[in-house]
Design a protein around this motif. Structure first.
Motif, short mmCIF file in Angstrom:
data_model
loop_
_atom_site.label_atom_id
_atom_site.label_comp_id
_atom_site.label_asym_id
_atom_site.label_seq_id
_atom_site.Cartn_x
_atom_site.Cartn_y
_atom_site.Cartn_z
N TRP A 155 0.80 -1.20 0.00
CA TRP A 155 0.00 0.00 0.00
C TRP A 155 0.85 1.28 0.00
O TRP A 155 0.30 2.38 -0.03
CB TRP A 155 -0.91 0.02 1.23
CG TRP A 155 -2.05 -0.95 1.12
CD1 TRP A 155 -2.06 -2.23 1.55
CD2 TRP A 155 -3.32 -0.70 0.52
NE1 TRP A 155 -3.27 -2.83 1.26
CE2 TRP A 155 -4.06 -1.89 0.63
CE3 TRP A 155 -3.91 0.41 -0.09
CZ2 TRP A 155 -5.36 -2.00 0.14
CZ3 TRP A 155 -5.20 0.30 -0.56
CH2 TRP A 155 -5.90 -0.90 -0.46
N ARG A 156 2.17 1.12 0.01
CA ARG A 156 3.04 2.28 0.15
C ARG A 156 2.77 3.35 -0.92
O ARG A 156 2.69 4.54 -0.62
CB ARG A 156 4.51 1.85 0.10
CG ARG A 156 5.48 3.00 0.39
CD ARG A 156 6.92 2.51 0.36
NE ARG A 156 7.11 1.42 1.30
CZ ARG A 156 7.30 1.58 2.60
NH1 ARG A 156 7.29 2.78 3.13
NH2 ARG A 156 7.47 0.54 3.38
N ASP A 157 2.65 2.91 -2.16
CA ASP A 157 2.45 3.87 -3.25
C ASP A 157 1.07 3.75 -3.90
O ASP A 157 0.84 4.29 -4.98
CB ASP A 157 3.52 3.67 -4.32
CG ASP A 157 4.93 3.94 -3.80
OD1 ASP A 157 5.06 4.89 -3.01
OD2 ASP A 157 5.85 3.21 -4.17
N ALA A 158 0.17 3.04 -3.23
CA ALA A 158 -1.14 2.80 -3.85
C ALA A 158 -1.89 4.11 -4.11
O ALA A 158 -2.58 4.26 -5.12
CB ALA A 158 -1.97 1.88 -2.96
N TRP A 159 -1.74 5.07 -3.21
CA TRP A 159 -2.49 6.33 -3.36
C TRP A 159 -2.07 7.11 -4.59
O TRP A 159 -2.84 7.95 -5.09
CB TRP A 159 -2.32 7.19 -2.10
CG TRP A 159 -0.95 7.77 -1.94
CD1 TRP A 159 0.11 7.23 -1.29
CD2 TRP A 159 -0.47 9.02 -2.47
NE1 TRP A 159 1.22 8.02 -1.36
CE2 TRP A 159 0.87 9.15 -2.09
CE3 TRP A 159 -1.06 10.04 -3.21
CZ2 TRP A 159 1.65 10.25 -2.43
CZ3 TRP A 159 -0.28 11.14 -3.57
CH2 TRP A 159 1.05 11.24 -3.16
N THR A 160 -0.88 6.85 -5.11
CA THR A 160 -0.40 7.59 -6.28
C THR A 160 -1.08 7.14 -7.57
O THR A 160 -0.82 7.71 -8.63
CB THR A 160 1.12 7.43 -6.43
OG1 THR A 160 1.44 6.05 -6.66
CG2 THR A 160 1.85 7.91 -5.18
N ASP A 161 -1.94 6.12 -7.48
CA ASP A 161 -2.70 5.67 -8.65
C ASP A 161 -4.18 6.04 -8.55
O ASP A 161 -4.98 5.59 -9.36
CB ASP A 161 -2.57 4.14 -8.81
CG ASP A 161 -1.24 3.74 -9.43
OD1 ASP A 161 -0.83 4.38 -10.41
OD2 ASP A 161 -0.63 2.79 -8.92
N MET A 162 -4.53 6.86 -7.58
CA MET A 162 -5.94 7.24 -7.44
C MET A 162 -6.39 8.03 -8.66
O MET A 162 -5.80 9.06 -8.98
CB MET A 162 -6.14 8.12 -6.19
CG MET A 162 -5.93 7.43 -4.88
SD MET A 162 -6.51 8.47 -3.49
CE MET A 162 -5.61 10.00 -3.81
N PRO A 163 -7.47 7.61 -9.34
CA PRO A 163 -7.95 8.37 -10.50
C PRO A 163 -8.71 9.63 -10.12
O PRO A 163 -8.86 10.53 -10.93
CB PRO A 163 -8.86 7.37 -11.21
CG PRO A 163 -9.35 6.47 -10.13
CD PRO A 163 -8.21 6.35 -9.15
#
Length: 427
Positions: free
Chosen positions: A62-70
């Motif tokens: 989940w470390r970079d998951a937020w960077t793919d939020m559309p």
């Protein structure tokens, strides 16, 4: 370093570490961690950005998951100004996926930062942009008008000044501008350069004297503001709400010798396909300059719902309303708000003493709100009851300051052409 500013506090961090340690033995059953990055991004889009960023501490997955939020939604809420600026800068700098929707709102001042944020955002080609910053007005950067794939645009507290190189929003279907200033030419060009625009909302604006709306695909129109003239060319319009501010001088701008038929045709001529029409008293005054004792030059064959505000002291407005009814043969629902105004044309108080004959064959429901018991109001209700053979209900909301018993008796005794018509008075 920016990311660290938004990590959980020490107590929450220790809780997360403990939870992560306890979950080590069941990692294989962690369905959330096994989701595709795109799905994670969609899940996080339903969270506040601050909460979405904090999920980076849950696990390496989940470390970079937020960077793919559309979808990115930013609210300053309880943030200090500096902290919110840092958050927005971080999100725009570290986001690596596709930004489909960008939504930012706040109460603090961000005049120095907005242009920078818009420049970064324009390079990501979002499909939807919403900017509601209360400490305005903000001049919208020219780079925002270069986002050619934009489909949804909502701006508030801003100054609209089109760049010379503006080529239009070829895909824009929804445009909402609230509390803004611009010019006749810029607004006309902005609208006309959106060939597939279906929804247009223009409210509380300054600097626009003559509103020229040319939109072949437009279906919904809501205009609220002070202006002097309006020209509508929207052949596919289904819903129109036209609200003229009380400070406007639009209805005073029509000269006595003006071509009245052309005056009305310019305002309403393209509304022949409309299904719902809402008009305020001030705009009714404007129309009355062209409608008085004349037949409207357009028939609204699809119009089923009419919402009006009328000063019953001004019989020009009342006659304008009758002209609308006469040219709406399929009208089913009518709602009228009565208001008092010291600017009503008292000299025309007798123009309706002649007999009017009309049929409203499809009218089923009518409502008169803010009813004060004026003779002109009672006469209006009487005409509806005598013109509408299919009428089922006339609802009256009493707002008079005197004893209503006499007026109530008059209303209940009115003859009606429909045997099913009920007169209901609420207090």
């Amino acid at each position: 370093e920016m990311l660290q500013q938004f990590n959980l506090d020490s107590e929450a961090m220790s809780t997360c570490k403990k939870t992560r340690a306890e979950a080590t033995s069941v990692v294989s059953s962690d369905r959330l961690s096994s989701l595709l990055p795109k799905i994670n991004g969609n899940v996080l889009s339903r969270l506040d950005v601050r909460e979405a960023v904090r999920t980076s501490t849950l696990s390496s997955t989940w470390r970079d998951a937020w960077t793919d939020m559309p979808k990115i939604s930013l609210r300053d809420r309880n943030f200090t100004r500096t902290r919110f600026v840092t958050l927005v800068d971080m999100v725009l700098a570290l986001h690596k996926g596709t930004i489909e929707e960008f939504d930012i709102s706040g109460k603090k001042s961000y005049h120095d930062e907005l242009a920078r944020w818009m420049l970064v955002l324009s390079r990501r080609s979002p499909r939807s942009v919403t900017i509601k910053l209360n400490s305005g007005p903000y001049k919208i950067s020219s780079c925002l008008f270069s986002i050619c794939d934009l489909k949804f645009l909502q701006l508030e507290n801003c100054i609209i000044s089109l760049p010379r190189a503006f080529q239009g929003f070829k895909s824009l279907t929804y445009l909402s501008l609230n509390i803004f200033s611009s010019t006749d030419r810029d607004i006309q060009n902005l609208i006309s350069f959106c060939p597939v625009l279906t929804d247009l909302i223009l409210t509380s604006f300054e600097g626009i004297n003559r509103l020229n709306i040319q939109a072949p695909k437009l279906e919904y129109l809501n205009v609220y503001g002070d202006f002097e003239d309006i020209n509508l060319e929207a052949p596919n319009l289904k819903v129109a709400i036209l609200y003229l501010g009380h400070q406007a001088k639009l209805y005073q701008s029509v000269p006595i010798g003006y071509d009245k038929e052309n005056h009305v045709k310019k305002s309403l001529g393209s509304l022949s396909e409309i299904k719902t029409l809402g008009i305020t008293g001030s705009f009714m005054k404007y129309l009355s300059k062209g409608c008085i004792l004349t037949k409207l030059p357009v028939v609204f064959t699809r119009l089923e719902n009419i919402y009006l505000t009328i000063c019953f002291w001004d019989q020009r407005q009342v006659l304008t309303a009758y002209s609308l009814f006469q040219n709406a043969p399929n009208l089913k629902k009518l709602a009228v708000w009565s208001y008092a105004s010291s600017t009503c044309d008292q000299d025309q108080a007798r123009i309706l003493e002649h007999t009017l004959q009309m049929k409203m064959d499809h009218l089923v429901m009518a409502c008169v709100e803010c009813f004060r018991g004026l003779d002109n109001e009672v006469d209006f209700v009487a005409k509806l009851l005598s013109w509408a053979p299919a009428l089922e209900e006339v609802k009256i909301e009493w707002k008079g300051e005197t004893d209503c018993s006499i007026v109530l008796a008059k209303l209940l005794a009115l003859p009606r052409v429909s045997p099913r018509a009920n007169v209901i008075v609420t207090f």
